[in-house]
Enzyme design. Structure first.
Site, PDB file in Angstrom:
ATOM      1  N   ASN A   1       0.739  -1.302   0.452  1.00 51.38           N
ATOM      2  CA  ASN A   1      -0.160  -0.144  -0.140  1.00 51.38           C
ATOM      3  C   ASN A   1       0.700   1.582   0.306  1.00 51.38           C
ATOM      4  O   ASN A   1       0.434   2.258   0.160  1.00 51.38           O
ATOM      5  CB  ASN A   1      -1.152  -0.102   1.611  1.00 51.38           C
ATOM      6  CG  ASN A   1      -0.550  -0.347   2.184  1.00 51.38           C
ATOM      7  OD1 ASN A   1       1.214   0.071   2.330  1.00 51.38           O
ATOM      8  ND2 ASN A   1      -0.596  -0.135   3.428  1.00 51.38           N
TER       9      ASN A   1
ATOM     10  N   ASP B   1       3.562   2.679   1.948  1.00 54.18           N
ATOM     11  CA  ASP B   1       3.224   2.818   3.253  1.00 54.18           C
ATOM     12  C   ASP B   1       4.581   3.393   3.572  1.00 54.18           C
ATOM     13  O   ASP B   1       5.394   3.288   4.897  1.00 54.18           O
ATOM     14  CB  ASP B   1       2.385   2.793   4.440  1.00 54.18           C
ATOM     15  CG  ASP B   1       2.696   1.136   4.866  1.00 54.18           C
ATOM     16  OD1 ASP B   1       3.492   0.881   4.430  1.00 54.18           O
ATOM     17  OD2 ASP B   1       2.147   1.065   5.542  1.00 54.18           O
TER      18      ASP B   1
ATOM     19  N   ASP C   1       3.586  -5.438   4.168  1.00 55.76           N
ATOM     20  CA  ASP C   1       2.443  -6.397   5.423  1.00 55.76           C
ATOM     21  C   ASP C   1       1.243  -7.405   4.781  1.00 55.76           C
ATOM     22  O   ASP C   1       2.252  -8.337   3.469  1.00 55.76           O
ATOM     23  CB  ASP C   1       1.266  -5.201   4.747  1.00 55.76           C
ATOM     24  CG  ASP C   1       1.234  -4.330   3.144  1.00 55.76           C
ATOM     25  OD1 ASP C   1       1.603  -6.011   2.215  1.00 55.76           O
ATOM     26  OD2 ASP C   1       1.490  -3.220   2.800  1.00 55.76           O
TER      27      ASP C   1
ATOM     28  N   ASP D   1       4.178 -16.416  15.021  1.00 55.10           N
ATOM     29  CA  ASP D   1       5.362 -15.818  16.634  1.00 55.10           C
ATOM     30  C   ASP D   1       4.967 -15.296  17.413  1.00 55.10           C
ATOM     31  O   ASP D   1       3.428 -15.303  17.296  1.00 55.10           O
ATOM     32  CB  ASP D   1       5.869 -15.370  15.655  1.00 55.10           C
ATOM     33  CG  ASP D   1       7.797 -14.423  16.328  1.00 55.10           C
ATOM     34  OD1 ASP D   1       7.915 -14.319  17.694  1.00 55.10           O
ATOM     35  OD2 ASP D   1       8.580 -14.410  15.738  1.00 55.10           O
TER      36      ASP D   1
ATOM     37  N   ASP E   1       9.047 -17.103  21.473  1.00 57.00           N
ATOM     38  CA  ASP E   1       9.883 -16.047  21.525  1.00 57.00           C
ATOM     39  C   ASP E   1      10.360 -16.737  22.867  1.00 57.00           C
ATOM     40  O   ASP E   1       9.989 -16.519  23.990  1.00 57.00           O
ATOM     41  CB  ASP E   1       9.045 -14.913  21.950  1.00 57.00           C
ATOM     42  CG  ASP E   1      10.045 -13.501  21.992  1.00 57.00           C
ATOM     43  OD1 ASP E   1      11.530 -13.061  20.139  1.00 57.00           O
ATOM     44  OD2 ASP E   1      10.429 -12.716  22.873  1.00 57.00           O
TER      45      ASP E   1
ATOM     46  N   GLU F   1      12.937 -20.147  20.667  1.00 64.96           N
ATOM     47  CA  GLU F   1      13.760 -19.915  20.515  1.00 64.96           C
ATOM     48  C   GLU F   1      14.211 -19.802  22.150  1.00 64.96           C
ATOM     49  O   GLU F   1      14.291 -19.328  22.506  1.00 64.96           O
ATOM     50  CB  GLU F   1      13.502 -18.365  20.511  1.00 64.96           C
ATOM     51  CG  GLU F   1      14.827 -17.240  20.147  1.00 64.96           C
ATOM     52  CD  GLU F   1      14.462 -16.202  20.331  1.00 64.96           C
ATOM     53  OE1 GLU F   1      15.705 -15.173  19.732  1.00 64.96           O
ATOM     54  OE2 GLU F   1      13.961 -15.688  21.061  1.00 64.96           O
TER      55      GLU F   1
ATOM     56  N   HIS G   1      16.201 -12.737  12.876  1.00 65.50           N
ATOM     57  CA  HIS G   1      16.419 -11.398  12.778  1.00 65.50           C
ATOM     58  C   HIS G   1      17.131 -10.341  13.321  1.00 65.50           C
ATOM     59  O   HIS G   1      17.129  -9.538  13.416  1.00 65.50           O
ATOM     60  CB  HIS G   1      14.374 -10.856  12.240  1.00 65.50           C
ATOM     61  CG  HIS G   1      14.274 -11.245  13.641  1.00 65.50           C
ATOM     62  ND1 HIS G   1      13.901 -12.575  13.768  1.00 65.50           N
ATOM     63  CD2 HIS G   1      13.487 -10.595  15.023  1.00 65.50           C
ATOM     64  CE1 HIS G   1      13.241 -12.769  15.212  1.00 65.50           C
ATOM     65  NE2 HIS G   1      13.044 -11.368  16.001  1.00 65.50           N
ATOM     66  N   ASP G   2      17.722 -11.020  14.582  1.00 70.06           N
ATOM     67  CA  ASP G   2      18.755 -11.222  15.526  1.00 70.06           C
ATOM     68  C   ASP G   2      20.725 -10.805  14.998  1.00 70.06           C
ATOM     69  O   ASP G   2      20.707 -10.384  16.514  1.00 70.06           O
ATOM     70  CB  ASP G   2      17.705 -11.497  16.720  1.00 70.06           C
ATOM     71  CG  ASP G   2      16.777 -11.781  17.020  1.00 70.06           C
ATOM     72  OD1 ASP G   2      15.384 -10.168  17.416  1.00 70.06           O
ATOM     73  OD2 ASP G   2      16.227 -12.773  17.638  1.00 70.06           O
TER      74      ASP G   2
END
Ligand code: GLC
Length: 536
Positions: A29, A31, A35, A104, A206, A269, A330-331
């Protein structure tokens, strides 16, 4: 040896997991933030890649203090990502393609804006007061113990209104839930039921090893091996704040909820040494199906060490415990940036030929690298809180590089995080046209793995380990056996395997020139060579 026909493998044992960081995968969209509709638009890409399951990092309503890992409503979708309707459409489209969806789940802490916490902090006698970890100050006014926050500083935040401290293992905007309270347990299990009823195929939980803390909140001991370049959190050993014996009962409860449904998956995790990690499979295997195995992220890229670690892991797995391997998330720094482009191909070959479920982090398949983010553009709180330690995770979270159009096909707007400089050279569209690209390599590797029972579910047999080379075999009853030889160095080398009967054909290699060649037990490998050999 497993007997074909007797053993049934479930989808997550045979399959490959692909992690999507929703902010950065595809914006629909304009922004500048990815998404759910965006993910939907890219499903054909994912099914052509050959992956089995998509794991989405958090998509829930959140003030985004920790980019979604601070949840304000466990049963909704953040408007940035879309709506529950978009979610329903996505899960349906994923299932239509024969793929699975993993969410997650962040049960250790909520956002400080979650209604539970707003209630809890409103007064000492609020019914939800005990849903979080509240403590008086010590007589001298200091926090109840010495525990530190993973993101820097003290883990206790003073609440002026009610005159107590609350505990937060991460940001102060992420207060830890009190998992000793049965109401908290039930509330979170209900969250799981809500998504399972919607058809979600599993959860990645998590910081599972953080869930419950020492009842007496004893001080953590000092870490004698602390070095100044490390995160301040590492000054102490989290002996009393993590990995408590009681955690296993909580994991068992979560698993019990999943077991009320067909074939759902529980991933944890957990950053712990292997002998502790494997306890999360639970007694009688009733814990997590897959406690994430992060050894490929944490160990030095050294053949002998990795060989030992693999053997140790294989040896410590409980009966019926299924292995798994992770190359990135992502870490953590991306594999390409950690070991280099050439070795990243070798790593891919390793990830997809070791025994166990592989997890691919988005962009790994095109060799995306950590992107340097100028200081004034840093957004990750871990980076902002410890600016001198180079701990920002932004570089590994940059937008997916789809094509060479102005914003790499990721967005029509301004991307929330800057793109890699080289995206017009390194992108999906371009790599799709190049038979030798990283993407083509991943695709062929995935296809072969999913076709060959030995590679998908066969036994792991260690064969060789030297300073440079790691070698192992995969075999499954009555099926062709495979030998994997990986040169983890940039230098050529010569090796002779003990078994002189070894004979086979290279079916896939990091350097395509190898393919189709016959090899015996005496082989000379080039630097960065990785070979997958079908044995006669
Ligand atoms: C996990 C997540 C990480 C997050 C932290 C706190 O380690 O992977 O991104 O910041 O938990 O929720």
């Amino acid at each position: 040896m497993m007997n074909e026909g007797l053993t049934r493998y479930v989808w997550w044992q045979e399959g490959i997991i692909y992690q999507i960081y929703p902010r950065s995968f595809q914006d629909s969209n304009g922004d500048g933030i990815g998404d759910l509709q965006g993910v939907l638009q890219r499903l054909n890409y994912l099914s052509a890649l050959g992956i089995t399951a998509v794991w989405l990092s958090p998509i829930y309503p959140s003030p985004m203090a920790d980019f979604g890992y601070d949840i304000a409503d466990y049963q909704g979708v953040h408007p940035l990502f879309g709506s529950l309707n978009d979610f329903d459409a996505l899960i349906e489209a994923i299932h239509q393609r024969g793929m699975k969806l993993i969410l997650d789940l962040v049960p250790n802490h909520t956002s400080d804006q979650h209604p539970w916490f707003l209630e809890s902090r409103s007064s000492r006698d609020n019914p939800k007061r005990d849903w979080y970890i509240w403590q008086d100050k010590l007589p001298d006014g200091s926090p109840p113990n010495n525990w530190l926050s993973v993101f820097g500083g003290n883990a206790w935040e003073w609440d002026e209104t009610t005159g107590q401290f609350y505990y937060h293992a991460f940001l102060k905007e992420q207060p830890d839930l009190n998992w000793r309270n049965p109401e908290v347990q039930e509330a979170m299990l209900n969250v799981m039921r809500f998504w399972l009823d919607k058809g979600v195929d599993g959860f990645r939980v998590d910081v599972m090893w953080h869930l419950i803390k020492d009842k007496n909140l004893r001080d953590n001991p000092v870490n004698p091996d602390y070095q100044p370049h490390m995160a301040t959190y590492d000054q102490l050993l989290p002996v009393y704040s993590t990995d408590q014996p009681e955690v296993h009962d909580l994991v068992r409860q979560m698993r019990h909820v999943l077991d009320g449904y067909t074939d759902r998956l529980l991933i944890g995790e957990i950053y712990l040494p292997i002998h502790q990690l494997v306890t999360y499979y639970g007694i009688d295997g009733k814990g997590a199906h897959l406690p994430f195995n992060f050894q490929l992220l944490t160990l030095p890229w050294e053949a002998r060490q990795l060989a030992t670690a693999i053997d140790q892991y294989e040896g410590l797995l409980p009966a019926n415990g299924w292995p798994n391997w992770v190359l990135g998330n992502h870490d953590q720094p991306r594999i390409t940036s950690r070991i280099g482009r050439e070795q990243a191909r070798v790593a891919a070959l390793m990830l997809l030929t070791l025994r166990g479920t592989p997890t691919i982090y988005y962009g790994e398949e095109i060799g995306m690298q950590d992107v340097p983010i100028p200081f004034d553009e840093v957004q990750d709180p871990q980076g902002l809180n410890m600016p001198d330690k180079n701990l920002s995770r932004d570089p590994v979270r940059t937008p997916m590089q789809w094509d060479d159009s102005p914003n790499a096909g990721f967005t029509e707007g301004k991307p929330w995080l800057r793109l890699a400089r080289n995206f017009s050279r390194e992108n999906v569209e371009r790599q799709q046209q190049d038979p030798y690209s990283m993407l083509s390599f991943y695709k062929r590797l995935i296809k072969l793995r999913q076709q060959e029972p030995s590679l998908m579910v066969g036994d792991y047999v260690p064969v060789y380990a030297s300073e440079q080379v790691l070698g192992y075999m995969r075999q499954f009853d009555g099926q062709p056996r495979f030998l994997v030889l990986l040169n983890l160095s940039h230098r050529p080398c010569y090796l002779t395997l003990n078994d002189s009967s070894i004979n086979g054909v290279v079916v896939l290699a990091t350097a395509p020139e190898w393919e189709g060649n016959r090899v015996t037990n005496s082989i000379s490998l080039g630097g960065d060579d990785g070979l997958l050999i079908r044995l006669d």
